[in-house]
Design a protein around this motif. Structure first.
Motif, mmCIF file in Angstrom:
data_model
loop_
_atom_site.group_PDB
_atom_site.id
_atom_site.type_symbol
_atom_site.label_atom_id
_atom_site.label_comp_id
_atom_site.label_asym_id
_atom_site.label_seq_id
_atom_site.Cartn_x
_atom_site.Cartn_y
_atom_site.Cartn_z
ATOM 1 N N ASP A 11 22.672 46.279 -28.487
ATOM 2 C CA ASP A 11 22.934 47.206 -29.701
ATOM 3 C C ASP A 11 23.274 48.566 -29.196
ATOM 4 O O ASP A 11 23.697 49.370 -30.140
ATOM 5 N N ASN A 12 23.080 48.927 -27.948
ATOM 6 C CA ASN A 12 23.362 50.404 -27.338
ATOM 7 C C ASN A 12 24.764 50.424 -26.645
ATOM 8 O O ASN A 12 25.170 51.483 -26.238
ATOM 9 N N GLN A 13 25.519 49.395 -26.735
ATOM 10 C CA GLN A 13 26.866 49.175 -26.147
ATOM 11 C C GLN A 13 28.150 49.473 -27.228
ATOM 12 O O GLN A 13 28.257 48.846 -28.198
ATOM 13 N N LEU A 14 28.840 50.649 -27.049
ATOM 14 C CA LEU A 14 29.905 50.812 -27.836
ATOM 15 C C LEU A 14 31.001 49.971 -27.914
ATOM 16 O O LEU A 14 31.518 49.540 -28.977
ATOM 17 N N CYS A 15 31.057 49.298 -26.788
ATOM 18 C CA CYS A 15 32.159 48.260 -26.368
ATOM 19 C C CYS A 15 31.677 46.888 -27.549
ATOM 20 O O CYS A 15 32.516 46.688 -27.963
ATOM 21 N N PHE A 16 30.591 46.740 -27.502
ATOM 22 C CA PHE A 16 30.052 45.562 -28.373
ATOM 23 C C PHE A 16 30.455 46.009 -29.732
ATOM 24 O O PHE A 16 30.671 45.073 -30.687
ATOM 25 N N ALA A 17 29.872 47.139 -30.249
ATOM 26 C CA ALA A 17 30.063 47.475 -31.741
ATOM 27 C C ALA A 17 31.507 47.678 -31.948
ATOM 28 O O ALA A 17 31.774 47.007 -33.185
ATOM 29 N N LEU A 18 32.253 48.061 -31.023
ATOM 30 C CA LEU A 18 34.037 47.924 -31.505
ATOM 31 C C LEU A 18 34.224 46.436 -31.531
ATOM 32 O O LEU A 18 35.106 45.981 -32.404
ATOM 33 N N TYR A 19 33.949 45.573 -30.434
ATOM 34 C CA TYR A 19 34.317 44.147 -30.643
ATOM 35 C C TYR A 19 33.773 43.532 -31.824
ATOM 36 O O TYR A 19 34.613 42.861 -32.613
ATOM 37 N N VAL A 20 32.501 43.749 -32.457
ATOM 38 C CA VAL A 20 32.088 42.910 -33.562
ATOM 39 C C VAL A 20 32.824 43.658 -34.613
ATOM 40 O O VAL A 20 33.099 42.947 -35.991
ATOM 41 N N CYS A 21 33.076 45.037 -34.792
ATOM 42 C CA CYS A 21 33.659 45.647 -35.785
ATOM 43 C C CYS A 21 35.078 45.015 -36.094
ATOM 44 O O CYS A 21 35.669 44.598 -37.223
ATOM 45 N N SER A 22 35.756 44.841 -34.977
ATOM 46 C CA SER A 22 37.138 44.397 -34.781
ATOM 47 C C SER A 22 37.274 42.889 -35.601
ATOM 48 O O SER A 22 37.892 42.513 -36.218
ATOM 49 N N LYS A 23 36.109 42.096 -34.971
ATOM 50 C CA LYS A 23 36.261 40.687 -35.593
ATOM 51 C C LYS A 23 35.820 40.682 -37.121
ATOM 52 O O LYS A 23 36.442 39.907 -37.627
ATOM 53 N N GLU A 24 35.021 41.626 -37.560
ATOM 54 C CA GLU A 24 34.765 41.798 -38.842
ATOM 55 C C GLU A 24 36.025 41.958 -39.752
ATOM 56 O O GLU A 24 36.219 41.700 -41.069
ATOM 57 N N ILE A 25 36.430 43.021 -39.187
ATOM 58 C CA ILE A 25 37.752 43.660 -39.957
ATOM 59 C C ILE A 25 39.014 42.592 -40.280
ATOM 60 O O ILE A 25 39.512 42.318 -41.181
ATOM 61 N N ILE A 26 38.842 41.758 -39.071
ATOM 62 C CA ILE A 26 39.932 40.603 -39.172
ATOM 63 C C ILE A 26 39.554 39.487 -40.198
ATOM 64 O O ILE A 26 40.209 39.252 -40.902
ATOM 65 N N ARG A 27 38.179 39.412 -40.081
ATOM 66 C CA ARG A 27 37.615 38.431 -41.110
ATOM 67 C C ARG A 27 37.807 38.904 -42.773
ATOM 68 O O ARG A 27 38.145 38.157 -43.386
ATOM 69 N N LEU A 28 37.963 40.288 -42.811
ATOM 70 C CA LEU A 28 38.117 40.829 -44.191
ATOM 71 C C LEU A 28 39.328 40.906 -44.696
ATOM 72 O O LEU A 28 39.537 40.885 -45.692
ATOM 73 N N TYR A 29 40.261 40.992 -43.647
ATOM 74 C CA TYR A 29 41.625 40.975 -43.911
ATOM 75 C C TYR A 29 42.174 39.343 -44.201
ATOM 76 O O TYR A 29 43.193 39.446 -44.943
ATOM 77 N N LYS A 30 41.620 38.549 -43.780
ATOM 78 C CA LYS A 30 42.098 37.230 -44.092
ATOM 79 C C LYS A 30 42.423 36.919 -45.306
ATOM 80 O O LYS A 30 43.372 36.293 -45.624
#
Length: 154
Positions: A11-30
């Motif tokens: 939870d302290n990894q910026l890369c992980f937060a960006l990765y999860v946000c990217s996945k969620e954005i794509i899910r919301l766009y679907k």
């Protein structure tokens, strides 16, 4: 964060937060994209083409940060769906030019409110979104500068 070990928490990894946000954005766009016959990747391709039509596959790949192994099948599918045309350049047979069809151009009006819908879905105010976008562009520019320096030292 007190120790170096704290930095290694997921939870302290910026890369992980960006990765999860990217996945969620794509899910919301679907649900917005499926009725139009688009995937997220075909949508960002359309965004690039709405900005600049009639560009080479190589230029489009650079713009989207996609390699030809990903882009070529995507473009074939998009051509089959009637959104784009692929034409060999008259100047250089090796170069393929991508252009929008009338159907592809008309799709833009159907997507015009997507950024606002996504901002609402993410709970982000426009001003905060713009600040975040600027930070991400700067981060990307920094990483590309670092990549270029790394390649120079090889």
């Amino acid at each position: 964060m007190n120790t170096n070990k704290e930095w290694l928490k997921l939870d302290n990894q910026l890369c992980f937060a960006l990765y999860v946000c990217s996945k969620e954005i794509i899910r919301l766009y679907k649900p917005l994209l499926v009725p139009l016959g688009l995937t997220y990747t075909s949508y960002i391709t359309m965004l690039a083409l709405w900005e600049k039509d009639c560009i080479s596959v190589n230029e489009l790949g650079r713009r989207l940060y996609l390699d030809s192994g990903t882009l070529t099948p995507l473009l074939k599918k998009m051509e089959g769906e009637g959104f784009i045309k692929r034409i060999r350049s008259k100047d250089d047979e090796r170069t393929v030019i991508i252009s929008l069809t009338e159907n592809g151009k008309n799709l833009k009006d159907k997507c015009i409110d997507f950024p606002d819908k996504m901002g609402c879905a993410a709970g982000i105010k426009k001003e905060n979104g713009l600040c975040m976008l600027n930070e991400l562009h700067q981060m990307l520019q920094n990483m590309h500068g670092h990549k270029d320096k790394t390649e120079e030292h090889r």
